[in-house]
Design a protein around this motif. Structure first.
Motif, PDB file in Angstrom:
ATOM      1  N   ASP A   8       0.828  -1.209   0.000  1.00  0.00           N
ATOM      2  CA  ASP A   8       0.000   0.000   0.000  1.00  0.00           C
ATOM      3  C   ASP A   8       0.860   1.256   0.000  1.00  0.00           C
ATOM      4  OD1 ASP A   8      -2.260  -1.554  -0.008  1.00  0.00           O
ATOM      5  OD2 ASP A   8      -2.758  -1.228   2.103  1.00  0.00           O
ATOM      6  N   PHE A   9       1.995   1.193   0.693  1.00  0.00           N
ATOM      7  CA  PHE A   9       2.901   2.342   0.726  1.00  0.00           C
ATOM      8  C   PHE A   9       3.587   2.552  -0.619  1.00  0.00           C
ATOM      9  CE2 PHE A   9       7.347   3.750   1.259  1.00  0.00           C
ATOM     10  CZ  PHE A   9       7.119   5.055   1.685  1.00  0.00           C
ATOM     11  N   TRP A  10       4.129   1.490  -1.180  1.00  0.00           N
ATOM     12  CA  TRP A  10       4.946   1.617  -2.390  1.00  0.00           C
ATOM     13  C   TRP A  10       4.107   1.815  -3.645  1.00  0.00           C
ATOM     14  CZ3 TRP A  10       9.468   3.356  -2.400  1.00  0.00           C
ATOM     15  CH2 TRP A  10      10.352   3.174  -3.467  1.00  0.00           C
ATOM     16  N   PHE A  11       2.860   1.401  -3.585  1.00  0.00           N
ATOM     17  CA  PHE A  11       1.965   1.528  -4.735  1.00  0.00           C
ATOM     18  C   PHE A  11       0.679   2.249  -4.318  1.00  0.00           C
ATOM     19  CE2 PHE A  11       4.378  -2.458  -5.214  1.00  0.00           C
ATOM     20  CZ  PHE A  11       5.088  -2.176  -6.374  1.00  0.00           C
ATOM     21  N   PRO A  12       0.769   3.535  -4.019  1.00  0.00           N
ATOM     22  CA  PRO A  12      -0.424   4.254  -3.558  1.00  0.00           C
ATOM     23  C   PRO A  12      -1.498   4.396  -4.628  1.00  0.00           C
ATOM     24  CG  PRO A  12       1.426   5.763  -3.841  1.00  0.00           C
ATOM     25  CD  PRO A  12       1.969   4.380  -3.986  1.00  0.00           C
ATOM     26  N   GLU A  13      -1.165   4.117  -5.898  1.00  0.00           N
ATOM     27  CA  GLU A  13      -2.188   4.156  -6.933  1.00  0.00           C
ATOM     28  C   GLU A  13      -3.167   3.002  -6.812  1.00  0.00           C
ATOM     29  OE1 GLU A  13       1.584   3.659  -9.324  1.00  0.00           O
ATOM     30  OE2 GLU A  13       1.205   3.493  -7.183  1.00  0.00           O
ATOM     31  N   GLY A  14      -2.843   2.008  -5.983  1.00  0.00           N
ATOM     32  CA  GLY A  14      -3.753   0.898  -5.769  1.00  0.00           C
ATOM     33  C   GLY A  14      -3.772  -0.070  -6.923  1.00  0.00           C
ATOM     34  N   ARG A  15      -4.963  -0.573  -7.256  1.00  0.00           N
ATOM     35  CA  ARG A  15      -5.082  -1.650  -8.234  1.00  0.00           C
ATOM     36  C   ARG A  15      -6.033  -1.323  -9.384  1.00  0.00           C
ATOM     37  NH1 ARG A  15      -3.623  -3.486  -3.441  1.00  0.00           N
ATOM     38  NH2 ARG A  15      -2.374  -5.387  -3.269  1.00  0.00           N
ATOM     39  N   ALA A  16      -6.389  -0.075  -9.544  1.00  0.00           N
ATOM     40  CA  ALA A  16      -7.311   0.322 -10.613  1.00  0.00           C
ATOM     41  C   ALA A  16      -6.525   0.786 -11.832  1.00  0.00           C
ATOM     42  CB  ALA A  16      -8.238   1.431 -10.133  1.00  0.00           C
ATOM     43  N   LEU A  17      -6.848   0.242 -13.001  1.00  0.00           N
ATOM     44  CA  LEU A  17      -6.111   0.552 -14.217  1.00  0.00           C
ATOM     45  C   LEU A  17      -6.478   1.905 -14.823  1.00  0.00           C
ATOM     46  CD1 LEU A  17      -6.126  -2.941 -15.939  1.00  0.00           C
ATOM     47  CD2 LEU A  17      -4.112  -1.697 -15.140  1.00  0.00           C
ATOM     48  N   ASP A  58      -0.802  11.397 -15.566  1.00  0.00           N
ATOM     49  CA  ASP A  58       0.081  12.381 -14.932  1.00  0.00           C
ATOM     50  C   ASP A  58       0.328  12.043 -13.468  1.00  0.00           C
ATOM     51  OD1 ASP A  58       0.320  13.799 -17.287  1.00  0.00           O
ATOM     52  OD2 ASP A  58      -1.314  15.189 -16.799  1.00  0.00           O
ATOM     53  N   ARG A  59      -0.723  11.627 -12.779  1.00  0.00           N
ATOM     54  CA  ARG A  59      -0.549  11.222 -11.379  1.00  0.00           C
ATOM     55  C   ARG A  59       0.333   9.985 -11.293  1.00  0.00           C
ATOM     56  NH1 ARG A  59      -3.285   7.668  -7.716  1.00  0.00           N
ATOM     57  NH2 ARG A  59      -2.806   8.262  -5.563  1.00  0.00           N
ATOM     58  N   HIS A  60       0.132   9.058 -12.214  1.00  0.00           N
ATOM     59  CA  HIS A  60       0.931   7.831 -12.205  1.00  0.00           C
ATOM     60  C   HIS A  60       2.405   8.146 -12.443  1.00  0.00           C
ATOM     61  CE1 HIS A  60       1.493   3.612 -12.107  1.00  0.00           C
ATOM     62  NE2 HIS A  60       1.638   3.415 -13.406  1.00  0.00           N
ATOM     63  N   ALA A  61       2.701   9.036 -13.379  1.00  0.00           N
ATOM     64  CA  ALA A  61       4.091   9.427 -13.627  1.00  0.00           C
ATOM     65  C   ALA A  61       4.691  10.101 -12.398  1.00  0.00           C
ATOM     66  CB  ALA A  61       4.159  10.356 -14.836  1.00  0.00           C
ATOM     67  N   ARG A 109       0.398   3.643 -21.944  1.00  0.00           N
ATOM     68  CA  ARG A 109       1.431   3.028 -22.779  1.00  0.00           C
ATOM     69  C   ARG A 109       2.637   3.926 -23.019  1.00  0.00           C
ATOM     70  NH1 ARG A 109      -2.690  -0.033 -26.959  1.00  0.00           N
ATOM     71  NH2 ARG A 109      -3.426  -1.565 -25.425  1.00  0.00           N
ATOM     72  N   PRO A 110       2.471   5.237 -23.252  1.00  0.00           N
ATOM     73  CA  PRO A 110       3.666   6.068 -23.425  1.00  0.00           C
ATOM     74  C   PRO A 110       4.578   6.048 -22.198  1.00  0.00           C
ATOM     75  CG  PRO A 110       1.727   7.216 -24.232  1.00  0.00           C
ATOM     76  CD  PRO A 110       1.232   5.999 -23.515  1.00  0.00           C
ATOM     77  N   LEU A 111       3.989   6.036 -21.014  1.00  0.00           N
ATOM     78  CA  LEU A 111       4.782   5.999 -19.791  1.00  0.00           C
ATOM     79  C   LEU A 111       5.594   4.705 -19.721  1.00  0.00           C
ATOM     80  CD1 LEU A 111       3.585   7.010 -16.267  1.00  0.00           C
ATOM     81  CD2 LEU A 111       4.712   4.812 -16.604  1.00  0.00           C
ATOM     82  N   TYR A 112       4.953   3.578 -20.004  1.00  0.00           N
ATOM     83  CA  TYR A 112       5.668   2.303 -19.910  1.00  0.00           C
ATOM     84  C   TYR A 112       6.616   2.093 -21.080  1.00  0.00           C
ATOM     85  CZ  TYR A 112       3.315   1.275 -15.655  1.00  0.00           C
ATOM     86  OH  TYR A 112       2.906   1.342 -14.346  1.00  0.00           O
TER      87      TYR A 112
END
Length: 220
Positions: A19-28, A33-36, A165-168
């Motif tokens: 939960d700490f390392w992945f605060p974005e959770g599990r929703a795709l 911008d937030r993910h980056a 996809r651009p981010l990855y």
């Protein structure tokens, strides 16, 4: 288990790490911008203080091998890889201890790739973190591991939501830049001073340029 924690404590600690390392959770459907921004936080030391405050003793226990039983589940193995591969870089930044757990993290990642744990995780940010040790751990097979890392990242980018996809794809490019460094020097020269290693003249020239792939990710 070879450890003094109960099963419920393990479950709690694994959940807290994830939960700490992945605060974005599990929703795709996360905002790109937030993910980056969260990736910049993960990759550029933004979590150092909180890791020391919240996870210092846990990281020490992981380094001592006391959390190896977490690898019994895919999520537990991912949390263990984070504790071995990422948390030491924050807790012991600037020290040789920052890299001392790389071989253990690599062993966990390779085992999880073979037994299906990596595939079971599904989410792109989980799978990227799971395989980071392939590029981090130095060794004679480093170049082959980075080739595998690039292939895995291409697969993740191709499968991910179109908005992400651009981010990855940028992480595929970042791994390619790391490959060029390892192909040139056989190791990560930016670690030389920390590890007490002498740099070759070619490495000195590279270090003077200061153009390190791990520092450029999400900043280019």
């Amino acid at each position: 288990m070879g450890d003094d924690m109960t099963d419920s404590n393990d479950v709690r600690d694994i959940r807290e790490v994830l939960d700490f390392w992945f605060p974005e959770g599990r929703a795709l459907d996360i905002d790109p911008d937030r993910h980056a921004k969260l990736w910049r936080w993960r990759m550029h030391g933004g979590a150092d203080g909180e890791i020391a405050a919240r996870f210092g003793p846990l990281t020490e226990r992981g380094a001592a091998g006391a959390l190896d039983h977490w690898a019994a589940t895919p999520g537990g193995r991912l949390a263990l890889i984070v504790v071995l591969d990422q948390f030491p870089r924050s807790l012991w930044r600037g020290s040789a201890l920052a890299y001392a757990q790389d071989p253990a993290a690599l062993a966990q990642a390779l085992a999880g790739l073979e037994n299906g744990d990596w595939a079971a995780l599904g989410l792109p940010w989980f799978q990227i973190a799971f395989t980071q040790p392939l590029g981090h751990a130095e060794g004679p097979d480093h170049l082959a591991r980075i080739d595998r890392l690039i292939a895995l990242r291409r697969d993740i980018a191709a499968r991910g939501p179109s908005a992400l996809r651009p981010l990855y794809a940028s992480l595929v490019d970042q791994a390619g830049k790391v490959r060029r460094v390892i192909a040139s020097f056989g190791r990560h020269p930016h670690r030389n001073a920390t590890l007490g290693r002498n740099s070759t003249p070619e490495e000195e020239a590279y270090l003077q340029r200061g153009d390190f792939p791990h520092l450029r990710a999400f900043r280019d």
